[in-house]
Design a protein around this motif. Structure first.
Motif, PDB file in Angstrom:
ATOM      1  N   MET A  17       0.845  -1.201   0.000  1.00 50.65           N
ATOM      2  CA  MET A  17       0.000   0.000   0.000  1.00 50.65           C
ATOM      3  C   MET A  17       0.885   1.258   0.000  1.00 50.65           C
ATOM      4  O   MET A  17       0.580   2.214  -0.700  1.00 50.65           O
ATOM      5  CB  MET A  17      -0.889  -0.009   1.264  1.00 50.65           C
ATOM      6  N   ASP A  18       1.987   1.233   0.766  1.00 49.07           N
ATOM      7  CA  ASP A  18       2.888   2.388   0.774  1.00 49.07           C
ATOM      8  C   ASP A  18       3.541   2.572  -0.590  1.00 49.07           C
ATOM      9  O   ASP A  18       3.702   3.694  -1.069  1.00 49.07           O
ATOM     10  CB  ASP A  18       3.977   2.199   1.846  1.00 49.07           C
ATOM     11  N   ASP A  19       3.930   1.453  -1.200  1.00 47.83           N
ATOM     12  CA  ASP A  19       4.520   1.518  -2.541  1.00 47.83           C
ATOM     13  C   ASP A  19       3.527   2.111  -3.539  1.00 47.83           C
ATOM     14  O   ASP A  19       3.881   2.935  -4.382  1.00 47.83           O
ATOM     15  CB  ASP A  19       4.901   0.103  -3.033  1.00 47.83           C
ATOM     16  N   LEU A  20       2.288   1.649  -3.433  1.00 46.71           N
ATOM     17  CA  LEU A  20       1.260   2.144  -4.344  1.00 46.71           C
ATOM     18  C   LEU A  20       1.088   3.652  -4.175  1.00 46.71           C
ATOM     19  O   LEU A  20       1.060   4.392  -5.167  1.00 46.71           O
ATOM     20  CB  LEU A  20      -0.067   1.422  -4.061  1.00 46.71           C
ATOM     21  N   LEU A  21       1.008   4.094  -2.940  1.00 45.86           N
ATOM     22  CA  LEU A  21       0.836   5.530  -2.695  1.00 45.86           C
ATOM     23  C   LEU A  21       2.006   6.328  -3.259  1.00 45.86           C
ATOM     24  O   LEU A  21       1.818   7.404  -3.849  1.00 45.86           O
ATOM     25  CB  LEU A  21       0.691   5.805  -1.190  1.00 45.86           C
ATOM     26  N   GLU A  22       3.209   5.776  -3.124  1.00 46.30           N
ATOM     27  CA  GLU A  22       4.374   6.462  -3.657  1.00 46.30           C
ATOM     28  C   GLU A  22       4.283   6.576  -5.190  1.00 46.30           C
ATOM     29  O   GLU A  22       4.585   7.627  -5.767  1.00 46.30           O
ATOM     30  CB  GLU A  22       5.635   5.678  -3.273  1.00 46.30           C
ATOM     31  N   ARG A  23       3.840   5.504  -5.823  1.00 42.39           N
ATOM     32  CA  ARG A  23       3.683   5.553  -7.279  1.00 42.39           C
ATOM     33  C   ARG A  23       2.611   6.569  -7.683  1.00 42.39           C
ATOM     34  O   ARG A  23       2.749   7.264  -8.700  1.00 42.39           O
ATOM     35  CB  ARG A  23       3.277   4.177  -7.836  1.00 42.39           C
ATOM     36  N   LEU A  24       1.534   6.645  -6.887  1.00 38.90           N
ATOM     37  CA  LEU A  24       0.457   7.601  -7.197  1.00 38.90           C
ATOM     38  C   LEU A  24       0.946   9.039  -7.053  1.00 38.90           C
ATOM     39  O   LEU A  24       0.604   9.898  -7.873  1.00 38.90           O
ATOM     40  CB  LEU A  24      -0.752   7.352  -6.288  1.00 38.90           C
ATOM     41  N   HIS A  25       1.749   9.290  -6.039  1.00 33.07           N
ATOM     42  CA  HIS A  25       2.321  10.630  -5.881  1.00 33.07           C
ATOM     43  C   HIS A  25       3.161  11.013  -7.092  1.00 33.07           C
ATOM     44  O   HIS A  25       3.061  12.121  -7.616  1.00 33.07           O
ATOM     45  CB  HIS A  25       3.221  10.695  -4.641  1.00 33.07           C
ATOM     46  N   SER A  26       4.000  10.079  -7.519  1.00 33.13           N
ATOM     47  CA  SER A  26       4.880  10.350  -8.648  1.00 33.13           C
ATOM     48  C   SER A  26       4.058  10.591  -9.925  1.00 33.13           C
ATOM     49  O   SER A  26       4.281  11.547 -10.664  1.00 33.13           O
ATOM     50  CB  SER A  26       5.853   9.172  -8.838  1.00 33.13           C
ATOM     51  N   PHE A  27       3.082   9.721 -10.142  1.00 33.45           N
ATOM     52  CA  PHE A  27       2.202   9.852 -11.317  1.00 33.45           C
ATOM     53  C   PHE A  27       1.512  11.216 -11.321  1.00 33.45           C
ATOM     54  O   PHE A  27       1.474  11.922 -12.337  1.00 33.45           O
ATOM     55  CB  PHE A  27       1.146   8.730 -11.299  1.00 33.45           C
ATOM     56  N   ARG A  28       0.977  11.554 -10.166  1.00 32.89           N
ATOM     57  CA  ARG A  28       0.234  12.814 -10.021  1.00 32.89           C
ATOM     58  C   ARG A  28       1.154  14.029 -10.218  1.00 32.89           C
ATOM     59  O   ARG A  28       0.839  14.952 -10.966  1.00 32.89           O
ATOM     60  CB  ARG A  28      -0.365  12.848  -8.611  1.00 32.89           C
ATOM     61  N   ASP A  29       2.318  13.994  -9.597  1.00 28.58           N
ATOM     62  CA  ASP A  29       3.158  15.191  -9.598  1.00 28.58           C
ATOM     63  C   ASP A  29       3.813  15.422 -10.948  1.00 28.58           C
ATOM     64  O   ASP A  29       4.039  16.578 -11.336  1.00 28.58           O
ATOM     65  CB  ASP A  29       4.206  15.093  -8.483  1.00 28.58           C
ATOM     66  N   ARG A  30       4.106  14.346 -11.681  1.00 24.17           N
ATOM     67  CA  ARG A  30       4.677  14.542 -13.019  1.00 24.17           C
ATOM     68  C   ARG A  30       3.662  15.149 -13.986  1.00 24.17           C
ATOM     69  O   ARG A  30       3.991  15.571 -15.085  1.00 24.17           O
ATOM     70  CB  ARG A  30       5.203  13.213 -13.568  1.00 24.17           C
ATOM     71  N   ARG A  31       2.381  15.155 -13.588  1.00 24.15           N
ATOM     72  CA  ARG A  31       1.329  15.784 -14.410  1.00 24.15           C
ATOM     73  C   ARG A  31       0.782  17.083 -13.773  1.00 24.15           C
ATOM     74  O   ARG A  31      -0.149  17.690 -14.289  1.00 24.15           O
ATOM     75  CB  ARG A  31       0.182  14.786 -14.621  1.00 24.15           C
ATOM     76  N   ASP A  32       1.318  17.437 -12.633  1.00 20.08           N
ATOM     77  CA  ASP A  32       0.871  18.636 -11.917  1.00 20.08           C
ATOM     78  C   ASP A  32      -0.628  18.574 -11.611  1.00 20.08           C
ATOM     79  O   ASP A  32      -1.361  19.553 -11.785  1.00 20.08           O
ATOM     80  CB  ASP A  32       1.195  19.898 -12.764  1.00 20.08           C
ATOM     81  N   TRP A  33      -1.074  17.402 -11.148  1.00 17.16           N
ATOM     82  CA  TRP A  33      -2.508  17.210 -10.899  1.00 17.16           C
ATOM     83  C   TRP A  33      -2.907  17.409  -9.436  1.00 17.16           C
ATOM     84  O   TRP A  33      -4.105  17.348  -9.125  1.00 17.16           O
ATOM     85  CB  TRP A  33      -2.950  15.807 -11.358  1.00 17.16           C
ATOM     86  N   ALA A  34      -1.938  17.614  -8.553  1.00 16.59           N
ATOM     87  CA  ALA A  34      -2.310  17.767  -7.129  1.00 16.59           C
ATOM     88  C   ALA A  34      -3.284  18.926  -6.949  1.00 16.59           C
ATOM     89  O   ALA A  34      -4.133  18.903  -6.056  1.00 16.59           O
ATOM     90  CB  ALA A  34      -1.063  17.969  -6.274  1.00 16.59           C
TER      91      ALA A  34
END
Lengths: 110, 110, 110, 110
Positions: C1-18
């Motif tokens: 679950m922590d790994d997944l969240l880390e991947r989601l952060h990276s995915f989100r931030d590389r698209r400036d979606w936060a």
């Protein structure tokens, strides 16, 4: 339906609630109420007879869905009954009788 | 609304679909369509003007919600417009004007 | 679950979606995806065997619900797994075994 | 997540509730709980700070969504975390960074 909308306008305006009724927030309320409606059927067999005390609950929750749907249509600017009637017209084309007779979830013609 | 219900009966019966229309399955369809309606507003600011091409989409999805809601009321055996009118009566009592004026989410009087 | 969240952060931030991921908008996305998940079961008997091609579809839609749920928990600031574990603790008290054994929808003890 | 699933199995089996947990009914419960989660945000501005008392409510409702989602995945026979990880892989392809940077609702590449 027109009478209902008129009552909703009066109810809303006497509380100064129009400011909260953005289309997005009304669409949220439609689904929140649809969830309360579905909850009545949670864990019940699909063919279970409906308990008379639940009929009132179902009517209450369905009423809430209709109320927000009508306010949404009014706010966005379309006539809900005409939209439904147009949808039936479209569905007649998308689901030809000969291909959909007795089929639970037919693919849609396009 | 009566005309619409009559059209829905005809549409349904010419496809032999009444067998699938349990109250539970109709309540499921109400919320599935409510989800498609809400999707139009996903990630949009609440005060964003609605794109004209989206008005049609909103009307289409709202129509689907109404269609299943009406079929559900018909199946369970209550009048949807009367239920909504009763709900407005109740809400007049639950949300007294003086206590709810301009309040986004007032506690309900009981 | 922590790994997944880390991947989601990276995915989100590389698209400036936060900037779009307000708690409210994430909660909207949770239910929009939950609607797509439920749609797979629309008009199907509850005891119907699941078509293998639908297993993939169900997994895909359930994945979307989890993704938005995890982003929501992260944004609001709580640990999703701990919250679920606490909920099981509470449910042990609210639904005593002796009163709920084999009962589909037991009233909740409070 | 494995520990949580084990606790859910034990909780369920001590109440003999597996009989009610069809995939369809679990998918219904996912959306019913997602509706209760969304209700916390109803009529609130998207940028409103979250009241501390609401954090607990949000955590509780999100927990319920996760619980049913996990039971559904278990029942249908897929691993929820792997499904989510696969979904992130797919989304990397469907939403290329250069085309989606800062775009709220980009069209999906296919």
């Amino acid at each position: 339906m027109d009478d209902l909308l008129e009552r909703l306008h009066s109810f809303r305006d006497r509380r100064d609630w129009a400011q909260f009724h953005t289309p997005k927030d009304l669409a949220i309320s439609v689904i929140v109420e649809a969830g309360e409606l579905l909850e009545v059927f949670q864990w019940q067999p699909a063919d279970a007879p409906i308990d008379p005390s639940n009929v009132r609950k179902i009517a209450d929750e369905a009423a809430d869905v209709l109320i927000y749907l009508l306010l949404l249509a009014d706010r966005v600017g379309f006539d809900l009954l005409s939209a439904a009637s147009n949808k039936v017209d479209e569905n007649e084309l998308r689901f030809p009788e000969t291909q959909t007779f007795g089929v639970a979830k037919p693919p849609k013609a396009t």
